[in-house]
Design a protein around this motif. Structure first.
Motif, PDB file in Angstrom:
ATOM      1  N   ILE A 183       0.830  -1.207   0.000  1.00  0.00           N
ATOM      2  CA  ILE A 183       0.000   0.000   0.000  1.00  0.00           C
ATOM      3  C   ILE A 183       0.862   1.253   0.000  1.00  0.00           C
ATOM      4  N   VAL A 184       1.916   1.268   0.826  1.00  0.00           N
ATOM      5  CA  VAL A 184       2.803   2.437   0.886  1.00  0.00           C
ATOM      6  C   VAL A 184       3.489   2.653  -0.464  1.00  0.00           C
ATOM      7  N   SER A 185       3.849   1.552  -1.144  1.00  0.00           N
ATOM      8  CA  SER A 185       4.571   1.629  -2.412  1.00  0.00           C
ATOM      9  C   SER A 185       3.651   1.692  -3.630  1.00  0.00           C
ATOM     10  N   SER A 186       2.342   1.717  -3.398  1.00  0.00           N
ATOM     11  CA  SER A 186       1.347   1.739  -4.484  1.00  0.00           C
ATOM     12  C   SER A 186       1.593   0.614  -5.489  1.00  0.00           C
ATOM     13  N   THR A 187       1.744  -0.584  -4.966  1.00  0.00           N
ATOM     14  CA  THR A 187       1.979  -1.750  -5.803  1.00  0.00           C
ATOM     15  C   THR A 187       1.098  -2.895  -5.305  1.00  0.00           C
ATOM     16  N   SER A 188       1.153  -4.012  -5.979  1.00  0.00           N
ATOM     17  CA  SER A 188       0.364  -5.167  -5.542  1.00  0.00           C
ATOM     18  C   SER A 188       1.077  -5.875  -4.403  1.00  0.00           C
ATOM     19  N   GLN A 189       0.318  -6.662  -3.649  1.00  0.00           N
ATOM     20  CA  GLN A 189       0.948  -7.421  -2.576  1.00  0.00           C
ATOM     21  C   GLN A 189       1.913  -8.456  -3.156  1.00  0.00           C
ATOM     22  N   ASP A 190       1.600  -9.006  -4.309  1.00  0.00           N
ATOM     23  CA  ASP A 190       2.513  -9.959  -4.957  1.00  0.00           C
ATOM     24  C   ASP A 190       3.849  -9.299  -5.285  1.00  0.00           C
ATOM     25  N   SER A 191       3.807  -8.069  -5.803  1.00  0.00           N
ATOM     26  CA  SER A 191       5.053  -7.346  -6.116  1.00  0.00           C
ATOM     27  C   SER A 191       5.851  -7.068  -4.849  1.00  0.00           C
ATOM     28  N   ALA A 192       5.157  -6.662  -3.791  1.00  0.00           N
ATOM     29  CA  ALA A 192       5.845  -6.397  -2.516  1.00  0.00           C
ATOM     30  C   ALA A 192       6.460  -7.684  -1.979  1.00  0.00           C
ATOM     31  N   SER A 193       5.726  -8.792  -2.075  1.00  0.00           N
ATOM     32  CA  SER A 193       6.243 -10.081  -1.607  1.00  0.00           C
ATOM     33  C   SER A 193       7.452 -10.512  -2.419  1.00  0.00           C
ATOM     34  N   ASP A 194       7.389 -10.326  -3.739  1.00  0.00           N
ATOM     35  CA  ASP A 194       8.524 -10.673  -4.601  1.00  0.00           C
ATOM     36  C   ASP A 194       9.754  -9.851  -4.219  1.00  0.00           C
ATOM     37  N   ARG A 195       9.542  -8.568  -3.956  1.00  0.00           N
ATOM     38  CA  ARG A 195      10.655  -7.688  -3.567  1.00  0.00           C
ATOM     39  C   ARG A 195      11.267  -8.157  -2.249  1.00  0.00           C
ATOM     40  N   MET A 196      10.420  -8.499  -1.284  1.00  0.00           N
ATOM     41  CA  MET A 196      10.913  -8.974   0.010  1.00  0.00           C
ATOM     42  C   MET A 196      11.669 -10.297  -0.152  1.00  0.00           C
ATOM     43  N   GLU A 197      11.115 -11.208  -0.946  1.00  0.00           N
ATOM     44  CA  GLU A 197      11.771 -12.510  -1.190  1.00  0.00           C
ATOM     45  C   GLU A 197      13.147 -12.316  -1.810  1.00  0.00           C
ATOM     46  N   ALA A 198      13.252 -11.405  -2.774  1.00  0.00           N
ATOM     47  CA  ALA A 198      14.532 -11.148  -3.435  1.00  0.00           C
ATOM     48  C   ALA A 198      15.557 -10.646  -2.437  1.00  0.00           C
ATOM     49  N   VAL A 199      15.149  -9.759  -1.541  1.00  0.00           N
ATOM     50  CA  VAL A 199      16.062  -9.232  -0.526  1.00  0.00           C
ATOM     51  C   VAL A 199      16.489 -10.360   0.418  1.00  0.00           C
ATOM     52  N   LEU A 200      15.548 -11.180   0.830  1.00  0.00           N
ATOM     53  CA  LEU A 200      15.877 -12.275   1.755  1.00  0.00           C
ATOM     54  C   LEU A 200      16.807 -13.294   1.102  1.00  0.00           C
ATOM     55  N   ARG A 201      16.578 -13.601  -0.162  1.00  0.00           N
ATOM     56  CA  ARG A 201      17.434 -14.581  -0.867  1.00  0.00           C
ATOM     57  C   ARG A 201      18.850 -14.046  -1.067  1.00  0.00           C
ATOM     58  N   ALA A 202      18.969 -12.733  -1.282  1.00  0.00           N
ATOM     59  CA  ALA A 202      20.263 -12.130  -1.589  1.00  0.00           C
ATOM     60  C   ALA A 202      21.103 -11.817  -0.355  1.00  0.00           C
ATOM     61  N   ARG A 203      20.501 -11.817   0.807  1.00  0.00           N
ATOM     62  CA  ARG A 203      21.249 -11.393   1.998  1.00  0.00           C
ATOM     63  C   ARG A 203      22.399 -12.353   2.310  1.00  0.00           C
ATOM     64  N   SER A 204      23.343 -11.805   3.022  1.00  0.00           N
ATOM     65  CA  SER A 204      24.503 -12.624   3.408  1.00  0.00           C
ATOM     66  C   SER A 204      24.073 -13.607   4.493  1.00  0.00           C
ATOM     67  N   ARG A 205      24.706 -14.725   4.496  1.00  0.00           N
ATOM     68  CA  ARG A 205      24.322 -15.765   5.457  1.00  0.00           C
ATOM     69  C   ARG A 205      25.116 -15.592   6.709  1.00  0.00           C
TER      70      ARG A 205
END
Length: 170
Positions: free
Chosen positions: A148-170
């Motif tokens: 809602i804050v980013s004026s996007t769909s929840q799927d897009s927000a979820s994809d963005r969050m998933e990408a950040v989580l996958r890319a983070r350092s372990r």
């Protein structure tokens, strides 16, 4: 209909965060008769849960109802997702209780911490059912607000969050 009714910086149509349920939309600000007293209340509809909540306007702030996070706070939450998981050396039941409290605080930063701490990479140990439930609850709450804050769909927000989580350092 003339002007929008506005109470406590909230108007009909505004999205708000109700701590125990996440993002909802104010659908009304009306007076109700309660035990012989007139009481002004926000009517909030939480679409995901198909739930209507009535909150007395004079208690909204004290119960933790808040406006959506600013784009800057959303970016801070996304930065938290990039961090290394912080897992306290407590019994799971106590940690689960703390995670649940953070999710129900309604605080986007605390919810991002839960997502970060409970996210598992494919090569990490499997999550228990309760870990998975808490992760999904926090992920969903965070995704709804970011969308809602980013004026996007929840799927897009979820994809963005998933990408950040996958890319983070372990």
């Amino acid at each position: 209909m003339g002007r929008k009714k506005k109470v406590l910086d909230f108007s009909v149509g505004d999205y708000v965060v109700y701590p125990a349920h996440g993002v909802g939309q104010i659908t009304g600000i009306d007076n109700f008769e309660v035990s012989g007293n007139s009481m002004q209340m926000f009517t909030i509809y939480v679409k995901k849960d198909k739930l209507t909540i009535r909150v007395p306007t004079n208690r909204a702030v004290s119960i933790g109802m808040r406006a959506l996070a600013s784009p800057e706070i959303v970016e801070k939450a996304m930065t938290i997702l990039k961090g290394k998981a912080v897992v306290k050396k407590l019994m799971w039941s106590r940690r689960a209780q703390e995670y649940d409290q953070k999710i129900n605080s309604g605080d986007i930063i605390q919810i991002a911490e839960v997502v970060r701490d409970l996210h598992r990479h494919d090569d990490q140990r499997e999550q228990s059912y309760s870990e998975r439930q808490l992760f999904e609850s926090a992920f969903d709450r965070l995704g709804r607000e970011i969308a809602i804050v980013s004026s996007t769909s929840q799927d897009s927000a979820s994809d963005r969050m998933e990408a950040v989580l996958r890319a983070r350092s372990r």
